[in-house]
Design an enzyme around this catalytic site. Structure first.
Site, PDB file in Angstrom:
ATOM      1  N   GLU A 164       0.531  -1.358   0.434  1.00 31.50           N
ATOM      2  CA  GLU A 164      -0.145  -0.077   0.067  1.00 31.50           C
ATOM      3  C   GLU A 164       0.835   0.850   0.240  1.00 31.50           C
ATOM      4  O   GLU A 164       0.790   2.008   0.986  1.00 31.50           O
ATOM      5  CB  GLU A 164      -0.616  -0.493   1.472  1.00 31.50           C
ATOM      6  N   GLU A 361      -5.163  -8.488   0.966  1.00 34.17           N
ATOM      7  CA  GLU A 361      -6.236  -8.585   2.219  1.00 34.17           C
ATOM      8  C   GLU A 361      -7.416  -7.852   2.067  1.00 34.17           C
ATOM      9  O   GLU A 361      -8.105  -7.134   1.488  1.00 34.17           O
ATOM     10  CB  GLU A 361      -4.731  -7.708   3.091  1.00 34.17           C
TER      11      GLU A 361
HETATM   12  C1  FCB Z   1      -4.818  -2.106   5.623  1.00 31.35           C
HETATM   13  C2  FCB Z   1      -2.705  -2.429   6.315  1.00 31.35           C
HETATM   14  C3  FCB Z   1      -3.042  -3.526   6.783  1.00 31.35           C
HETATM   15  C4  FCB Z   1      -3.875  -3.770   8.083  1.00 31.35           C
HETATM   16  C5  FCB Z   1      -5.404  -3.529   7.515  1.00 31.35           C
HETATM   17  C6  FCB Z   1      -6.729  -3.409   8.648  1.00 31.35           C
HETATM   18  O1  FCB Z   1      -4.322  -0.973   5.107  1.00 31.35           O
HETATM   19  O2  FCB Z   1      -2.115  -2.984   5.512  1.00 31.35           O
HETATM   20  O3  FCB Z   1      -1.559  -3.248   7.846  1.00 31.35           O
HETATM   21  O4  FCB Z   1      -3.488  -2.418   9.344  1.00 31.35           O
HETATM   22  O5  FCB Z   1      -5.007  -2.254   6.633  1.00 31.35           O
END
Ligand code: FCB
Length: 454
Positions: A164, A361
């Site tokens: 990110e 994620e």
């Molecule tokens: C993302 C991050 C991860 C976690 C999630 C909830 O932005 O990559 O580390 O904090 O959000």
């Protein structure tokens, strides 16, 4: 039953600073999060990652848990300051040894490691040289990445250069909610560019080193679907600007070797983009093997007056604002909109071609607790995951090349500025005792994996 493709990868994801603890153990250097979390008022309750889930000492138990949950792959990040305590120069062998133990234990248990090289814990010594605002950071990062490729490139099949970059540059340098805590929109764009440059250099070097012809490298972006809050041209424009800021500023250079012109124009209304040098975009646009997506929520945008009171950061800079649509929210206050994930997956294929995709994620925070029977009944999380996996399934049916899904997160952990207040794990962590308790969602996910379907 909604079945997933035969070789679909099921995994869970974590990040070094959020789970490892052992902040000063075995020669680890200070990271910007060690520093930032100690600044008063920056992190809820003054929480730090000093101990976190103590994964540094409990990785064997945690890997056993992964095995019991049928996880085929584990995405984790390496702490740069564990490897190079000063960011560059001398290597800390004990840091390398830790990751070697983790990788070996994973492989012995039949779990495929997927390494994220940078998930936000920059060595403080690098920050002292300007952090990502300094163009040289791309070279320092390359030194670190090369060391990791050399050390583990033969056995680790899957590599992610950055997690990110938008969050790193915007929350770190633009809005200041994350380390190092600057609030300067120009610094944001500059940092973002240097991050992308670091990514491109690492990809090129990965190819050159070619430690294992079967291994793959990509980048993880936090892309959202952005929608106009209402009908009308001004709303469309607001959504498009936010899309440019959050999504296209990263995807366009990586896939098309160009920054989006509307964003360049927005920036240049204030200052020339002098940080973009000849050849940079070619460097950034090295072909990647996959794109990782972290998806949580959507953005619904409306126009705002730049000078409006209360408007800060990118909202003031772009003259836009996100609004709530009244959808149900998670404990983060993030609206739940699984169609946004479907829209995103199909959009990437449409706009950037048929690149293999992974959800690196996806997950939700809820205020979970262990009940009197020792159970954690996180039905809302089960629902959330179910709906988002259904969206993935639909996208695959409609021709998207989605290869895997990593739930965020394996464990409850240090949620950055929110400290330990927000629980994202499918496994509950009692921070007093370090006891792990798989939640209902963990057992549910285990069965989804077993059936390779919903
Ligand atoms: C993302 C991050 C991860 C976690 C999630 C909830 O932005 O990559 O580390 O904090 O959000």
């Amino acid at each position: 039953m909604k079945r997933f493709p035969k070789h679909f990868t099921w995994g869970s994801a974590t990040a070094s600073y959020q789970i490892e603890g052992a902040a000063r153990a075995d020669g680890k250097g200070e990271s910007i999060w060690d520093r930032f979390s100690r600044m008063p008022g920056r992190v809820a309750n003054g929480d730090t990652g000093d101990v976190a889930c103590d994964h540094y000492h409990r990785y064997e138990e945690d890997i056993q848990l992964m095995k019991e949950l049928n996880l085929a792959s584990y995405r984790f990040s390496v702490s740069w300051p564990r490897i190079f305590p000063e960011g560059t120069g001398a290597v800390n062998q004990k840091g390398l040894d830790f990751y070697k133990r983790v990788i070996d234990t994973l492989m012995t248990n039949g779990i495929t490691p997927a390494i994220t090289l940078y998930h936000w814990d920059l060595p403080q010594a690098m920050q002292d040289r300007g952090g990502w605002m300094n163009r040289d950071m791309a070279e320092y990062y390359l030194e670190y990445a090369n060391r990791m490729f050399t050390e583990f490139g033969d056995v680790v099949p899957s590599w992610i250069t950055l997690n990110e970059p938008w969050v790193v540059s915007y929350l770190g340098y633009g809005s200041g909610e994350h380390a190092p805590g600057y609030t300067d929109m120009y610094a944001h764009f500059q940092a973002a560019h240097h991050l992308l440059l670091a990514h491109g250099k690492a990809v090129a070097s990965f190819r050159e080193l070619n430690r294992n012809p079967d291994s793959r490298i990509g980048i993880t972006l936090n892309m959202n679907s952005t929608y106009p809050a209402k009908e009308g041209e001004a709303y469309e424009r607001a959504a498009r600007l936010w899309d440019g800021f959050l999504n296209r500023w990263f995807c366009d250079p990586v896939f098309k070797a160009a920054y989006p012109q509307d964003m360049i124009d927005a920036y240049e209304r204030y200052q020339p983009v002098s940080f973009i040098k000849e050849g940079d975009l070619q460097q950034i646009a090295q072909p990647i093997d996959f794109l990782g997506l972290n998806y949580y929520s959507t953005a619904h945008m409306e126009p705002a007056e730049s000078g409006e009171a209360g408007l800060t950061g990118a909202n003031a800079f772009l003259g836009v604002r996100g609004v709530s649509t009244g959808r149900v929210v998670t404990d983060m206050g993030w609206e739940i909109q699984p169609e946004g994930l479907y829209d995103l997956l199909t959009r990437i294929k449409r706009d950037y071609g048929d690149v293999p995709l992974y959800i690196t994620e996806n997950g939700a925070a809820y205020p979970d607790h262990v009940d009197a029977d020792g159970q954690v009944n996180d039905d809302e999380r089960v629902d959330y995951l179910h709906q988002h996996l259904a969206a993935c399934h639909q996208a695959i049916e409609d021709g998207v090349d989605l290869r895997g899904y990593y739930v965020w997160s394996l464990l409850d952990n240090f949620e950055w500025a929110f400290g330990y207040d927000k629980r994202f794990g499918i496994v509950h962590v009692d921070y007093e005792t370090q006891k792990r308790t798989p939640k209902k969602s963990a057992y549910w996910f285990r069965d989804v994996i077993r059936n390779n379907g919903l």
